[in-house]
Design a protein around this motif. Structure first.
Motif, PDB file in Angstrom:
ATOM      1  N   ILE B  70       0.829  -1.203   0.000  1.00  0.00           N
ATOM      2  CA  ILE B  70       0.000   0.000   0.000  1.00  0.00           C
ATOM      3  C   ILE B  70       0.859   1.247   0.000  1.00  0.00           C
ATOM      4  N   LEU B  71       1.887   1.219   0.831  1.00  0.00           N
ATOM      5  CA  LEU B  71       2.766   2.376   0.921  1.00  0.00           C
ATOM      6  C   LEU B  71       3.479   2.604  -0.403  1.00  0.00           C
ATOM      7  N   LEU B  72       4.021   1.537  -0.968  1.00  0.00           N
ATOM      8  CA  LEU B  72       4.742   1.637  -2.231  1.00  0.00           C
ATOM      9  C   LEU B  72       3.807   2.155  -3.325  1.00  0.00           C
ATOM     10  N   GLY B  73       2.589   1.623  -3.355  1.00  0.00           N
ATOM     11  CA  GLY B  73       1.602   2.069  -4.345  1.00  0.00           C
ATOM     12  C   GLY B  73       1.321   3.554  -4.208  1.00  0.00           C
ATOM     13  N   SER B  74       1.142   4.006  -2.967  1.00  0.00           N
ATOM     14  CA  SER B  74       0.864   5.423  -2.738  1.00  0.00           C
ATOM     15  C   SER B  74       2.038   6.281  -3.180  1.00  0.00           C
ATOM     16  N   TYR B  75       3.243   5.797  -2.894  1.00  0.00           N
ATOM     17  CA  TYR B  75       4.428   6.533  -3.311  1.00  0.00           C
ATOM     18  C   TYR B  75       4.476   6.667  -4.819  1.00  0.00           C
ATOM     19  N   ILE B  76       4.228   5.538  -5.504  1.00  0.00           N
ATOM     20  CA  ILE B  76       4.291   5.563  -6.970  1.00  0.00           C
ATOM     21  C   ILE B  76       3.231   6.507  -7.531  1.00  0.00           C
ATOM     22  N   VAL B  77       2.011   6.416  -6.991  1.00  0.00           N
ATOM     23  CA  VAL B  77       0.933   7.305  -7.457  1.00  0.00           C
ATOM     24  C   VAL B  77       1.336   8.765  -7.265  1.00  0.00           C
ATOM     25  N   THR B  78       1.865   9.093  -6.082  1.00  0.00           N
ATOM     26  CA  THR B  78       2.223  10.479  -5.790  1.00  0.00           C
ATOM     27  C   THR B  78       3.355  10.962  -6.688  1.00  0.00           C
ATOM     28  N   ILE B  79       4.377  10.123  -6.861  1.00  0.00           N
ATOM     29  CA  ILE B  79       5.527  10.537  -7.674  1.00  0.00           C
ATOM     30  C   ILE B  79       5.106  10.717  -9.134  1.00  0.00           C
ATOM     31  N   LEU B  80       4.332   9.755  -9.653  1.00  0.00           N
ATOM     32  CA  LEU B  80       3.882   9.864 -11.046  1.00  0.00           C
ATOM     33  C   LEU B  80       3.031  11.114 -11.246  1.00  0.00           C
ATOM     34  N   MET B  81       2.109  11.315 -10.326  1.00  0.00           N
ATOM     35  CA  MET B  81       1.214  12.457 -10.409  1.00  0.00           C
ATOM     36  C   MET B  81       2.039  13.744 -10.394  1.00  0.00           C
ATOM     37  N   THR B  82       3.029  13.812  -9.491  1.00  0.00           N
ATOM     38  CA  THR B  82       3.858  15.015  -9.369  1.00  0.00           C
ATOM     39  C   THR B  82       4.639  15.254 -10.665  1.00  0.00           C
ATOM     40  N   SER B 220     -12.848   7.673  -3.632  1.00  0.00           N
ATOM     41  CA  SER B 220     -13.527   6.953  -2.553  1.00  0.00           C
ATOM     42  C   SER B 220     -12.702   5.739  -2.148  1.00  0.00           C
ATOM     43  N   ALA B 221     -13.262   4.914  -1.280  1.00  0.00           N
ATOM     44  CA  ALA B 221     -12.544   3.754  -0.770  1.00  0.00           C
ATOM     45  C   ALA B 221     -12.183   2.767  -1.879  1.00  0.00           C
ATOM     46  N   ARG B 222     -12.854   2.904  -3.019  1.00  0.00           N
ATOM     47  CA  ARG B 222     -12.561   1.975  -4.117  1.00  0.00           C
ATOM     48  C   ARG B 222     -11.139   2.147  -4.650  1.00  0.00           C
ATOM     49  N   ILE B 223     -10.583   3.345  -4.467  1.00  0.00           N
ATOM     50  CA  ILE B 223      -9.202   3.573  -4.902  1.00  0.00           C
ATOM     51  C   ILE B 223      -8.283   3.127  -3.765  1.00  0.00           C
ATOM     52  N   VAL B 224      -7.469   2.116  -4.024  1.00  0.00           N
ATOM     53  CA  VAL B 224      -6.621   1.572  -2.962  1.00  0.00           C
ATOM     54  C   VAL B 224      -5.389   2.435  -2.749  1.00  0.00           C
ATOM     55  N   TYR B 225      -4.745   2.828  -3.859  1.00  0.00           N
ATOM     56  CA  TYR B 225      -3.506   3.588  -3.739  1.00  0.00           C
ATOM     57  C   TYR B 225      -3.803   5.085  -3.814  1.00  0.00           C
ATOM     58  N   LYS B 226      -3.806   5.709  -2.655  1.00  0.00           N
ATOM     59  CA  LYS B 226      -4.163   7.124  -2.604  1.00  0.00           C
ATOM     60  C   LYS B 226      -2.909   7.975  -2.560  1.00  0.00           C
ATOM     61  N   PRO B 227      -3.011   9.238  -3.011  1.00  0.00           N
ATOM     62  CA  PRO B 227      -1.867  10.134  -2.837  1.00  0.00           C
ATOM     63  C   PRO B 227      -1.459  10.169  -1.365  1.00  0.00           C
ATOM     64  N   LEU B 228      -0.160  10.333  -1.126  1.00  0.00           N
ATOM     65  CA  LEU B 228       0.392  10.164   0.223  1.00  0.00           C
ATOM     66  C   LEU B 228      -0.261  11.032   1.290  1.00  0.00           C
ATOM     67  N   GLN B 229      -0.457  12.317   0.981  1.00  0.00           N
ATOM     68  CA  GLN B 229      -1.003  13.189   2.019  1.00  0.00           C
ATOM     69  C   GLN B 229      -2.453  12.825   2.338  1.00  0.00           C
ATOM     70  N   TYR B 230      -3.171  12.310   1.343  1.00  0.00           N
ATOM     71  CA  TYR B 230      -4.538  11.883   1.614  1.00  0.00           C
ATOM     72  C   TYR B 230      -4.538  10.590   2.424  1.00  0.00           C
ATOM     73  N   MET B 231      -3.563   9.741   2.143  1.00  0.00           N
ATOM     74  CA  MET B 231      -3.415   8.536   2.951  1.00  0.00           C
ATOM     75  C   MET B 231      -3.153   8.935   4.414  1.00  0.00           C
ATOM     76  N   LEU B 232      -2.270   9.913   4.591  1.00  0.00           N
ATOM     77  CA  LEU B 232      -1.970  10.414   5.936  1.00  0.00           C
ATOM     78  C   LEU B 232      -3.235  10.970   6.584  1.00  0.00           C
ATOM     79  N   TYR B 233      -4.001  11.720   5.808  1.00  0.00           N
ATOM     80  CA  TYR B 233      -5.250  12.309   6.311  1.00  0.00           C
ATOM     81  C   TYR B 233      -6.172  11.211   6.833  1.00  0.00           C
ATOM     82  N   GLN B 234      -6.282  10.139   6.053  1.00  0.00           N
ATOM     83  CA  GLN B 234      -7.190   9.075   6.474  1.00  0.00           C
ATOM     84  C   GLN B 234      -6.664   8.338   7.687  1.00  0.00           C
ATOM     85  N   ILE B 235      -5.349   8.142   7.738  1.00  0.00           N
ATOM     86  CA  ILE B 235      -4.779   7.437   8.887  1.00  0.00           C
ATOM     87  C   ILE B 235      -4.981   8.263  10.154  1.00  0.00           C
ATOM     88  N   ILE B 236      -4.856   9.587  10.027  1.00  0.00           N
ATOM     89  CA  ILE B 236      -5.050  10.432  11.203  1.00  0.00           C
ATOM     90  C   ILE B 236      -6.515  10.395  11.651  1.00  0.00           C
TER      91      ILE B 236
END
Lengths: 316, 295
Positions: B70-82, B220-236
């Motif tokens: 999950i973490l790796l996926g989020s990283y890849i999504v964020t880096i690609l998006m950036t 929504s929850a259907r997207i597993v790999y979320k951008p990192l800061q949004y992942m952080l938001y949800q974890i918080i």
């Protein structure tokens, strides 16, 4: 004389065609950006009609029942609109005044320091809070003010003082949120003012020194007057945006903690919850339209003022 | 150089003290996060958040890396998006900025106003949300995050300000040589815009890396790999999310390192930009000072 009129029109049209041909590459270069603003800024505008209907998700905006100004009436009579406007403007106003005051203060101080390394490092640190996401700001605040584990309560316990529970006390947040916003943004404006100070002719300062002017006089009579135009312009721009709140900051600090709403709910947070959580698009849009209209009038007024003072800085 | 007076020294001392205090205030909360992320949950539960971990522990980081995918996926999504967002945004912004600064271009004022007006009157969130979901069908689509962050009127104005500093004679010399407008832009102007590209690219990249808002609206929850800061938001904000996505359901609630995990995720999600920041700061400051007043 209709024939001349027609001629002028034809000429104008011919000129237009010529221009389009001549500058077609430059026009094409602007097209992607124009499509972008049409798609994300202009296309949603007709959707404002949703503020005047009782929205039915299945039917869509334009087939929902038209109710005129009922949505606005409800917001107005319940006092909601007034509360949101008051909160948003008071927060922004307090912040703008303190932020500019502190930024000028720090910019002058940095300018007085001759050690280059110290200047560089502190500037880096002061800008750091501006670099991080609102989510992280929310977490930093939680780290300090959380009741069970927060750093502040750790210190209070250590000193034998009873713990403090800000997250269940709405009264303390106006002060806290302004402080947090200052923490995040003052570094940024300090750089703006510092750049303005750097532009002061060094000969003026040297000449003043030669005349035996001391540091306080130099700041009072050279630096401060020099910053006045920058201050006025920045204040006017900020006033133009005074009905627009810092959504990320408020939402990540307050979130869904409804105990704090009376003192921390601003227009943006209310609209966000109405849209995303309650799917109450009509109410959300009514508030949004109200905000846009007031915001637009304020920007126009401030721009007019800027045009009078420093025409080169006016928006148009 | 004139001799410094006593008051000069006094003010400098005072400045050093006050600026130091303010700098400490600025950096302190960051240290609190890093310190806590390396503490053990048990000690944090008793003593609270800390800068210097009393009981150095990597349990939070271990737990995050256990769910590596999950973490790796989020990283890849964020880096690609950036990367994609910054490159596309920069191309469009620089093209537009150049065209709108060409003094012989008759429509430049009209188009500038068209772009600027977009920031003066907005439809607000509700109509925007509806059009994104109902007309563009971008719910649960990464494009809903990528596209809206591509540019802003402010960045285009900033680019125009940079282009203004390039003498018009360069464009003219290109014209005399018979180059087309696009070639003049791409081959003559663009190389001279490197500092501007670095600055505006930095603002864009920062926007993408820190993005959580569009994600919160459209992913929504259907997207597993979320951008990192949004992942952080949800974890918080959602302990349940945290347990399911990061730890797996086999962990019981009591020994779950809830607090330290939040901090460790924050360190991992924000670390890269904080590391890049000192090198990029020069361009950041240039952007602030060039675009300051028209922000």
């Amino acid at each position: 004389m209709p024939s001349i009129d027609k001629n002028v029109k034809e000429n104008k049209f011919a000129l237009f065609c010529d221009n389009v041909k001549k500058y077609k590459t430059l026009i094409l270069m602007c097209i992607p950006a124009m499509i972008f603003f049409i798609a994300f800024n202009y296309a949603p505008l007709p959707g404002l009609y949703v503020a005047f209907v009782k929205f039915n998700y299945g039917a869509g905006i334009f087939k929902s029942k038209f109710v005129g100004l009922d949505n606005f009436k409800f917001l107005f009579e319940s006092g909601k609109l007034w509360m949101l406007t008051r909160n948003t403007i008071l927060y922004n106003f307090t912040f703008i005044i303190l932020d500019n005051f502190l930024a000028i203060f720090f910019a002058i101080l940095i300018n007085e320091i001759t050690r280059r390394m110290f200047k560089k490092i502190t500037q880096t640190i002061m800008l750091l809070p501006y670099f991080i996401s609102a989510v992280l700001v929310g977490l930093l605040v939680y780290n300090i003010f959380n009741y069970d584990y927060g750093f502040l309560n750790r210190v209070l316990t250590y000193m034998g003082v009873p713990r403090w529970a800000p997250y269940s006390n709405p009264k303390v947040w106006p002060g806290l949120i302004v402080l947090i916003q200052l923490w995040q943004c003052t570094g940024y404006n300090t750089i703006v003012y510092f750049a303005a100070i750097m532009a002061i002719d060094t000969e003026v300062i040297e000449a003043a020194r030669m005349d035996g002017v001391n540091a306080f006089q130099r700041i009072r009579y050279i630096t401060l007057p020099y910053l006045k135009p920058t201050l006025i312009i920045l204040l006017l721009f900020a006033m133009g945006g005074i009905v627009h709140g810092n959504f990320g900051l408020f939402y990540n600090i307050v979130g869904r903690n409804s105990i704090l709403y009376p003192t921390t709910d601003i227009i943006e947070t209310y609209v966000y919850r109405a849209t995303v959580n309650d799917f109450n698009f009509s109410t959300a849009s009514a508030v949004g339209l109200y905000q846009s209209v007031i915001g637009f009038i304020l920007v126009m007024l401030c721009n007019k003022a800027i045009k009078k003072i420093e025409p080169e800085y006016s928006l148009f | 150089m004139v001799q410094k007076t006593f008051s000069d020294y006094f003010v400098e001392r005072l400045a050093i003290i006050l600026i130091t205090v303010f700098s400490i205030l600025c950096i302190f909360p960051f240290l609190l996060i890093i310190g806590t992320s390396f503490s053990s949950e048990a000690v944090v539960r008793i003593k609270g958040f800390t800068i210097i971990p009393e009981d150095f522990s990597l349990e939070a980081y271990k737990m995050i890396f256990k769910s590596g995918k999950i973490l790796l996926g989020s990283y890849i999504v964020t880096i690609l998006m950036t990367l994609v967002g910054t490159v596309c945004g920069l191309s469009i912004i620089s093209m537009t900025g150049y065209a709108l600064q060409r003094r012989d271009f008759p429509y430049r004022n009209g188009i500038s106003f068209f772009i600027y007006f977009a920031s003066l009157f907005s439809a607000g969130l509700a109509p925007y949300y509806l059009i994104m979901v109902q007309l563009y069908h971008l719910k649960d689509n990464y494009l809903a995050v990528l596209l809206p962050l591509l540019m802003s009127p402010w960045l285009i104005i900033l680019m125009k300000n940079y282009v203004k500093s390039i003498p018009y004679e360069i464009t003219e010399s290109g014209k005399i040589d018979g180059a087309g407008d696009f070639r003049i832009f791409a081959e003559l102007i663009l190389p001279m815009l490197t500092p501007a590209l670095a600055t505006i690219g930095l603002f864009l990249a920062l926007g993408y890396w820190n993005e959580w808002y569009q994600s919160s609206l459209f992913l929504s929850a259907r997207i597993v790999y979320k951008p990192l800061q949004y992942m952080l938001y949800q974890i918080i904000n959602q302990v349940a999310y945290l347990k399911n996505s990061v730890a797996g359901s086999y962990v019981t609630f009591t020994d779950f390192p809830q607090e330290t995990l939040k901090m460790a995720t924050a360190v991992i999600a924000t670390g890269p930009i904080i590391l890049v920041y000192p090198f990029a700061q020069k361009y950041f400051i240039s952007g602030i000072t060039v675009g300051a007043v028209k922000g």
